[in-house]
Design a protein around this motif. Structure first.
Motif, PDB file in Angstrom:
ATOM      1  N   HIS A  91       0.840  -1.206   0.000  1.00  8.64           N
ATOM      2  CA  HIS A  91       0.000   0.000   0.000  1.00  8.64           C
ATOM      3  C   HIS A  91       0.872   1.251   0.000  1.00  8.64           C
ATOM      4  O   HIS A  91       1.447   1.603   1.042  1.00  8.64           O
ATOM      5  CB  HIS A  91      -0.905   0.012   1.232  1.00  8.64           C
ATOM      6  CG  HIS A  91      -1.890  -1.116   1.269  1.00  8.64           C
ATOM      7  ND1 HIS A  91      -3.211  -0.972   0.899  1.00  8.64           N
ATOM      8  CD2 HIS A  91      -1.757  -2.421   1.618  1.00  8.64           C
ATOM      9  CE1 HIS A  91      -3.841  -2.127   1.022  1.00  8.64           C
ATOM     10  NE2 HIS A  91      -2.978  -3.033   1.469  1.00  8.64           N
TER      11      HIS A  91
ATOM     12  N   GLN B  84       0.472   4.075   2.809  1.00  3.19           N
ATOM     13  CA  GLN B  84       0.610   3.680   4.220  1.00  3.19           C
ATOM     14  C   GLN B  84       2.043   3.817   4.731  1.00  3.19           C
ATOM     15  O   GLN B  84       2.378   3.288   5.798  1.00  3.19           O
ATOM     16  CB  GLN B  84       0.083   2.244   4.405  1.00  3.19           C
ATOM     17  CG  GLN B  84      -1.420   2.138   4.096  1.00  3.19           C
ATOM     18  CD  GLN B  84      -1.989   0.738   4.261  1.00  3.19           C
ATOM     19  OE1 GLN B  84      -1.305  -0.171   4.742  1.00  3.19           O
ATOM     20  NE2 GLN B  84      -3.230   0.556   3.851  1.00  3.19           N
TER      21      GLN B  84
ATOM     22  N   LEU C 249      -6.748  -5.867  12.775  1.00  2.00           N
ATOM     23  CA  LEU C 249      -7.078  -5.300  11.467  1.00  2.00           C
ATOM     24  C   LEU C 249      -8.130  -4.181  11.465  1.00  2.00           C
ATOM     25  O   LEU C 249      -7.845  -3.067  11.009  1.00  2.00           O
ATOM     26  CB  LEU C 249      -7.522  -6.422  10.502  1.00  2.00           C
ATOM     27  CG  LEU C 249      -7.994  -5.927   9.137  1.00  2.00           C
ATOM     28  CD1 LEU C 249      -6.865  -5.262   8.360  1.00  2.00           C
ATOM     29  CD2 LEU C 249      -8.591  -7.079   8.327  1.00  2.00           C
TER      30      LEU C 249
ATOM     31  N   TRP D  57      -7.154  -1.158  13.385  1.00  2.00           N
ATOM     32  CA  TRP D  57      -5.970  -0.580  12.710  1.00  2.00           C
ATOM     33  C   TRP D  57      -6.418   0.247  11.499  1.00  2.00           C
ATOM     34  O   TRP D  57      -5.940   1.358  11.280  1.00  2.00           O
ATOM     35  CB  TRP D  57      -5.034  -1.725  12.314  1.00  2.00           C
ATOM     36  CG  TRP D  57      -3.814  -1.329  11.554  1.00  2.00           C
ATOM     37  CD1 TRP D  57      -2.642  -0.847  12.060  1.00  2.00           C
ATOM     38  CD2 TRP D  57      -3.631  -1.394  10.133  1.00  2.00           C
ATOM     39  NE1 TRP D  57      -1.751  -0.610  11.038  1.00  2.00           N
ATOM     40  CE2 TRP D  57      -2.334  -0.943   9.846  1.00  2.00           C
ATOM     41  CE3 TRP D  57      -4.453  -1.802   9.075  1.00  2.00           C
ATOM     42  CZ2 TRP D  57      -1.823  -0.877   8.549  1.00  2.00           C
ATOM     43  CZ3 TRP D  57      -3.953  -1.743   7.782  1.00  2.00           C
ATOM     44  CH2 TRP D  57      -2.655  -1.273   7.533  1.00  2.00           C
ATOM     45  N   LEU D  58      -7.370  -0.289  10.748  1.00  2.00           N
ATOM     46  CA  LEU D  58      -7.883   0.465   9.592  1.00  2.00           C
ATOM     47  C   LEU D  58      -8.549   1.760  10.052  1.00  2.00           C
ATOM     48  O   LEU D  58      -8.297   2.840   9.509  1.00  2.00           O
ATOM     49  CB  LEU D  58      -8.889  -0.377   8.797  1.00  2.00           C
ATOM     50  CG  LEU D  58      -8.313  -1.545   7.981  1.00  2.00           C
ATOM     51  CD1 LEU D  58      -9.432  -2.451   7.462  1.00  2.00           C
ATOM     52  CD2 LEU D  58      -7.462  -1.031   6.815  1.00  2.00           C
TER      53      LEU D  58
ATOM     54  N   THR E 108      -5.294   3.802   9.387  1.00  2.00           N
ATOM     55  CA  THR E 108      -5.211   3.729   7.918  1.00  2.00           C
ATOM     56  C   THR E 108      -6.121   4.721   7.216  1.00  2.00           C
ATOM     57  O   THR E 108      -5.675   5.473   6.336  1.00  2.00           O
ATOM     58  CB  THR E 108      -5.559   2.291   7.462  1.00  2.00           C
ATOM     59  OG1 THR E 108      -4.875   1.382   8.309  1.00  2.00           O
ATOM     60  CG2 THR E 108      -5.160   2.068   6.021  1.00  2.00           C
TER      61      THR E 108
ATOM     62  N   ARG F   9     -11.389  -2.346  -2.307  1.00  2.00           N
ATOM     63  CA  ARG F   9     -10.522  -2.581  -1.123  1.00  2.00           C
ATOM     64  C   ARG F   9     -10.820  -3.924  -0.474  1.00  2.00           C
ATOM     65  O   ARG F   9      -9.935  -4.752  -0.329  1.00  2.00           O
ATOM     66  CB  ARG F   9     -10.749  -1.456  -0.107  1.00  2.00           C
ATOM     67  CG  ARG F   9      -9.904  -1.650   1.111  1.00  2.00           C
ATOM     68  CD  ARG F   9      -9.905  -0.492   2.067  1.00  2.00           C
ATOM     69  NE  ARG F   9      -8.589  -0.435   2.629  1.00  2.00           N
ATOM     70  CZ  ARG F   9      -7.735   0.566   2.531  1.00  2.00           C
ATOM     71  NH1 ARG F   9      -8.092   1.691   1.967  1.00  2.00           N
ATOM     72  NH2 ARG F   9      -6.532   0.477   3.023  1.00  2.00           N
ATOM     73  N   PHE F  10     -12.055  -4.142  -0.047  1.00  2.00           N
ATOM     74  CA  PHE F  10     -12.545  -5.460   0.404  1.00  2.00           C
ATOM     75  C   PHE F  10     -14.045  -5.369   0.614  1.00  2.00           C
ATOM     76  O   PHE F  10     -14.621  -4.284   0.518  1.00  2.00           O
ATOM     77  CB  PHE F  10     -11.778  -6.014   1.604  1.00  2.00           C
ATOM     78  CG  PHE F  10     -11.884  -5.315   2.948  1.00  2.00           C
ATOM     79  CD1 PHE F  10     -12.206  -3.968   3.073  1.00  2.00           C
ATOM     80  CD2 PHE F  10     -11.632  -6.038   4.125  1.00  2.00           C
ATOM     81  CE1 PHE F  10     -12.263  -3.356   4.330  1.00  2.00           C
ATOM     82  CE2 PHE F  10     -11.684  -5.441   5.377  1.00  2.00           C
ATOM     83  CZ  PHE F  10     -12.007  -4.099   5.473  1.00  2.00           C
TER      84      PHE F  10
ATOM     85  N   HIS G 196      -8.679  -7.776  -0.716  1.00  2.00           N
ATOM     86  CA  HIS G 196      -8.300  -8.523   0.491  1.00  2.00           C
ATOM     87  C   HIS G 196      -9.336  -9.607   0.766  1.00  2.00           C
ATOM     88  O   HIS G 196     -10.524  -9.400   0.523  1.00  2.00           O
ATOM     89  CB  HIS G 196      -8.235  -7.577   1.703  1.00  2.00           C
ATOM     90  CG  HIS G 196      -7.185  -6.516   1.573  1.00  2.00           C
ATOM     91  ND1 HIS G 196      -7.401  -5.339   0.898  1.00  2.00           N
ATOM     92  CD2 HIS G 196      -5.907  -6.461   2.026  1.00  2.00           C
ATOM     93  CE1 HIS G 196      -6.301  -4.599   0.948  1.00  2.00           C
ATOM     94  NE2 HIS G 196      -5.372  -5.255   1.626  1.00  2.00           N
TER      95      HIS G 196
ATOM     96  N   GLU H 134      -8.610 -12.354   6.121  1.00  2.00           N
ATOM     97  CA  GLU H 134      -7.377 -11.975   6.820  1.00  2.00           C
ATOM     98  C   GLU H 134      -7.499 -12.229   8.312  1.00  2.00           C
ATOM     99  O   GLU H 134      -6.549 -12.684   8.955  1.00  2.00           O
ATOM    100  CB  GLU H 134      -7.104 -10.488   6.519  1.00  2.00           C
ATOM    101  CG  GLU H 134      -5.875  -9.899   7.163  1.00  2.00           C
ATOM    102  CD  GLU H 134      -5.581  -8.486   6.661  1.00  2.00           C
ATOM    103  OE1 GLU H 134      -6.330  -7.986   5.781  1.00  2.00           O
ATOM    104  OE2 GLU H 134      -4.607  -7.878   7.158  1.00  2.00           O
TER     105      GLU H 134
ATOM    106  N   HIS I  93      -3.806 -11.994   1.654  1.00  2.00           N
ATOM    107  CA  HIS I  93      -3.926 -12.648   2.952  1.00  2.00           C
ATOM    108  C   HIS I  93      -4.429 -14.097   2.881  1.00  2.00           C
ATOM    109  O   HIS I  93      -3.650 -15.000   3.121  1.00  2.00           O
ATOM    110  CB  HIS I  93      -4.713 -11.797   3.948  1.00  2.00           C
ATOM    111  CG  HIS I  93      -4.076 -10.458   4.127  1.00  2.00           C
ATOM    112  ND1 HIS I  93      -2.934 -10.267   4.854  1.00  2.00           N
ATOM    113  CD2 HIS I  93      -4.366  -9.255   3.566  1.00  2.00           C
ATOM    114  CE1 HIS I  93      -2.557  -8.999   4.777  1.00  2.00           C
ATOM    115  NE2 HIS I  93      -3.415  -8.361   3.982  1.00  2.00           N
TER     116      HIS I  93
ATOM    117  N   SER J 201       2.883  -8.787   7.833  1.00  2.00           N
ATOM    118  CA  SER J 201       1.612  -8.157   8.165  1.00  2.00           C
ATOM    119  C   SER J 201       0.734  -9.095   8.992  1.00  2.00           C
ATOM    120  O   SER J 201       0.143  -8.687  10.005  1.00  2.00           O
ATOM    121  CB  SER J 201       0.903  -7.761   6.867  1.00  2.00           C
ATOM    122  OG  SER J 201      -0.378  -7.288   7.123  1.00  2.00           O
TER     123      SER J 201
ATOM    124  N   LEU K  93      -0.264  -7.753  12.696  1.00  2.00           N
ATOM    125  CA  LEU K  93      -1.657  -7.462  13.061  1.00  2.00           C
ATOM    126  C   LEU K  93      -2.315  -8.646  13.791  1.00  2.00           C
ATOM    127  O   LEU K  93      -3.494  -8.599  14.107  1.00  2.00           O
ATOM    128  CB  LEU K  93      -2.468  -7.099  11.808  1.00  2.00           C
ATOM    129  CG  LEU K  93      -2.064  -5.792  11.104  1.00  2.00           C
ATOM    130  CD1 LEU K  93      -2.854  -5.599   9.810  1.00  2.00           C
ATOM    131  CD2 LEU K  93      -2.271  -4.577  12.014  1.00  2.00           C
TER     132      LEU K  93
ATOM    133  N   ASP L 201       2.889  -6.222   2.080  1.00  2.00           N
ATOM    134  CA  ASP L 201       1.698  -5.560   2.636  1.00  2.00           C
ATOM    135  C   ASP L 201       2.046  -4.378   3.544  1.00  2.00           C
ATOM    136  O   ASP L 201       1.343  -4.095   4.500  1.00  2.00           O
ATOM    137  CB  ASP L 201       0.779  -6.544   3.371  1.00  2.00           C
ATOM    138  CG  ASP L 201      -0.576  -5.931   3.696  1.00  2.00           C
ATOM    139  OD1 ASP L 201      -1.081  -5.121   2.895  1.00  2.00           O
ATOM    140  OD2 ASP L 201      -1.120  -6.240   4.784  1.00  2.00           O
TER     141      ASP L 201
END
Ligand code: GUN
Ligand code: ZN
Length: 441
Positions: free
Chosen positions: A78, A81, A92, A95-96, A100, A203-204, A231, A234, A270, A295, A299, A323
């Protein structure tokens, strides 16, 4: 015509190595030569033979006693990031939300995007990586910045605008229509320009509505030659939330399957907690599972079962990646060191030849770009890394007891980092030394 000849210990892979002794899987010249003409590999082999064919006038760059290999490929990273790498204390989804999304909101500003894109490509090259499959931010400007910078340096990249229209702050959201329109415009402008390739990048499933995944599927149908990256599976909380958002789905993979996102150009970051049905679906469609060990450890996401995925009745295509910034290092050497430990925790081993195959030819095959990079075949792009196995006192001392190439590669993977990267050639241009000697930006 720009012509020069590299001299050193030249190593490249031919097939996936099956054991640490699999001599047939690679080509190695103890005193090797790689002739580069106008950014491409024109000849390779024993130095005296290549040099004889090239003629007396050819300029020789002597990298002995170092190893010359295809440049490393990072299959999932990324760009926006960079400034949240090493952010403390979250799994995760936290964290996002905590780090992020606020960070990526800065990339509406083209100046910021351009600065970080420049530093990002400096950093990847410094670590020996010559091709990345990268996520930009939701903002079209971030992709413009990234591709402009990569194109100027002639670095091969696969990249895309993140599509995300829900479950994140407004500053990083698009809509199904703007996500589609912006992606279309970027594809028209950048896909196939020089060495730039576009990846459709939802993104997901959590940050895309069903309408947006529908649009992403439409883009894939309209551009079947493009990569798609996202993603998948994960972390447990992510999987549970996805099941709530798509209650009709058989499982997480089924969501992407439903919208037509699986296929040989599909890269799923992932894939830590796949069921057998999901692994079958990825395998049947030729999709790629991307192993992101630093990663997944950082995480606390889980242990990707590399050998289970490779050895099952329907094997998965696998790529390896940093990642960053969930991942903690730009180096594919550090990445495979952590990967080795993850695989060990699963009760298996990854042999050192297979590690270096993975980050060169293996990743090139997973990204379907092995006709251009990842080997040292004549006619391919001259993307190369020069590795110094004695780069630190610790490495030099350990090298005193190393007897085989396989042992040397394992040492490089276990102890090496950017200090072991002596030089990097990008399409035949010395790129690491150019960065190291450039005036500060
Ligand atoms: N899932 C959705 N977005 C991201 C991201 O930026 N990093 C990681 N590691 N997982 C994600
Ligand atoms: Zn990621």
């Amino acid at each position: 015509m720009t012509t020069f000849l590299l001299r050193g210990r030249v190593l490249s892979f031919l097939t996936e190595p099956e054991s640490p002794e699999d001599r047939a899987s690679y080509r190695y010249e103890e005193d090797g030569g790689v002739l580069i003409v106008d950014g491409r590999i024109a000849d390779i082999g024993d130095f005296s033979l290549v040099s004889g064919r090239a003629g007396k006038e050819v300029r020789v760059v002597d990298h002995r006693p170092h190893l010359i290999m295809p440049g490393f490929i990072d299959a999932h990273v990324h760009m926006p990031q960079m400034q949240i790498i090493a952010s403390y204390g979250a799994e995760l989804l936290d964290w996002l939300n905590t780090y992020t999304f606020p960070e990526e909101s800065k990339f509406r500003d083209t100046q910021h995007g351009r600065r970080i894109a420049r530093l990002f490509l400096d950093e990847t090259v410094r670590h020996g990586t010559t091709t990345v499959a990268a996520y930009c931010s939701v903002h079209k400007e971030s992709v413009e910045a990234f591709f402009s910078e990569a194109h100027e340096r002639n670095i091969m990249t696969i990249a895309g605008k993140v599509m995300m229209d829900r479950n994140a702050p407004q500053a990083v959201l698009d809509t199904p229509q703007t996500g589609y329109d912006d992606s279309k415009a970027l594809i028209a402008e950048w896909h196939g320009k020089g060495r730039q390739l576009y990846a459709i990048t939802p993104r997901f499933a959590i940050t895309s509505s069903p309408e947006q995944l529908e649009m992403a599927g439409a883009l894939c149908r309209e551009h079947p030659d493009l990569h798609m990256q996202t993603h998948l599976s994960e972390n447990h909380a992510e999987i549970a939330f996805t099941r709530e958002l798509y209650p009709w789905s058989k499982d997480y993979t089924d969501v992407y399957e439903h919208y037509g996102l699986l296929g040989p150009k599909a890269l799923f970051g992932h894939c830590v907690h796949l069921s057998e049905r999901e692994a079958d679906a990825l395998s049947d469609s030729g999709s790629v599972a991307v192993f992101c060990p630093t990663s997944n450890l950082f995480l606390g996401s889980g242990l990707f079962d590399y050998q289970r995925y490779r050895k099952r009745r329907k094997p998965l295509r696998i790529a390896a990646a940093t990642d960053v910034g969930g991942g903690t290092n730009y180096s594919m050497l550090r990445t495979m060191d952590e990967g080795y430990k993850v695989i060990a925790l699963n009760g298996e081993k990854l042999n050192p030849l297979a590690s270096f195959w993975q980050i060169t030819l293996g990743n090139a095959k997973a990204l379907s770009i092995e006709d251009k990079v990842g080997t040292l075949d004549t006619g391919t792009d001259a993307d190369l890394v020069v590795l110094d196995s004695r780069a630190t006192p610790n490495m030099a001392l350990r090298m005193e007891t190393v007897e085989t190439l396989t042992e040397e590669l394992f040492l490089l993977q276990t102890l090496g980092d950017d200090r072991a990267v002596r030089e990097v050639y990008v399409a035949g241009r010395a790129a690491k030394s150019a960065i190291d000697t450039a005036p500060p930006a």
